[in-house]
Motif scaffolding. Structure first.
Motif, mmCIF file in Angstrom:
data_model
loop_
_atom_site.group_PDB
_atom_site.id
_atom_site.type_symbol
_atom_site.label_atom_id
_atom_site.label_comp_id
_atom_site.label_asym_id
_atom_site.label_seq_id
_atom_site.Cartn_x
_atom_site.Cartn_y
_atom_site.Cartn_z
ATOM 1 N N ILE A 214 18.485 -8.746 -17.697
ATOM 2 C CA ILE A 214 20.040 -7.986 -17.466
ATOM 3 C C ILE A 214 19.917 -7.433 -16.110
ATOM 4 O O ILE A 214 21.140 -7.658 -15.466
ATOM 5 C CB ILE A 214 19.803 -6.537 -18.319
ATOM 6 N N SER B 133 19.558 -6.445 -26.864
ATOM 7 C CA SER B 133 19.908 -5.056 -25.987
ATOM 8 C C SER B 133 19.764 -3.871 -26.986
ATOM 9 O O SER B 133 20.310 -3.837 -28.337
ATOM 10 C CB SER B 133 21.190 -5.217 -25.535
ATOM 11 N N ASP C 26 22.931 -1.361 -20.748
ATOM 12 C CA ASP C 26 22.520 -3.068 -20.664
ATOM 13 C C ASP C 26 23.757 -3.863 -21.238
ATOM 14 O O ASP C 26 24.112 -4.824 -20.637
ATOM 15 C CB ASP C 26 21.477 -3.491 -21.801
#
Length: 132
Positions: A44, A65, A70
């Motif tokens: 990320i 995620s 994120d």
């Protein structure tokens, strides 16, 4: 075709050396692969500088995620004009992203409700007053 006893012995040793050497090489490759595995957080964080990632990789990031932050970083990545995704691909990725945001948000809300129930020993009626 027949081999002499020495030829058979050499053939046997060559096979064993090949098997053992192959196992050693396989272990080395596995060790190298495990040292290069990135965590989700690292992937990320790299989105800030990356461009042109495959849509399947971006979908994998969305699926993995668990934080809205994120997902926001993925959204900002998708908004870069240098990625050259076509409109239908972007639409699909945005739809998947929004669905995941809703899922993560609902999960966070449910966790908060459970935490409050445990800490305060609330009943369902108390819950309605607290959350509604």
């Amino acid at each position: 075709m027949t081999f002499s006893p020495l030829g058979g012995l050499l053939k046997f040793f060559a096979k064993e050396i090949g098997n053992k050497g192959g196992r050693i090489v396989a272990k080395d490759i596995q060790a190298a692969e495990s040292s290069f595995r990135w965590t989700h957080a690292e992937k990320i964080a790299d989105l800030k500088n990356d461009v042109g990632l495959s849509p399947s990789y971006v979908k994998e990031l969305i699926d993995d995620s668990t934080k809205v932050e994120d997902l926001d970083k993925i959204y900002r990545y998708l908004s870069k004009p240098t990625n050259h995704y076509d409109k239908s691909m972007l639409h699909g990725l945005y739809q998947k992203l929004m669905n995941k945001v809703i899922e993560v948000d609902q999960s966070a809300t449910l966790k908060e409700m459970i935490r409050v129930f445990k800490e305060k020993g609330m009943s369902m009626v108390d819950h309605l007053d607290y959350f509604v």
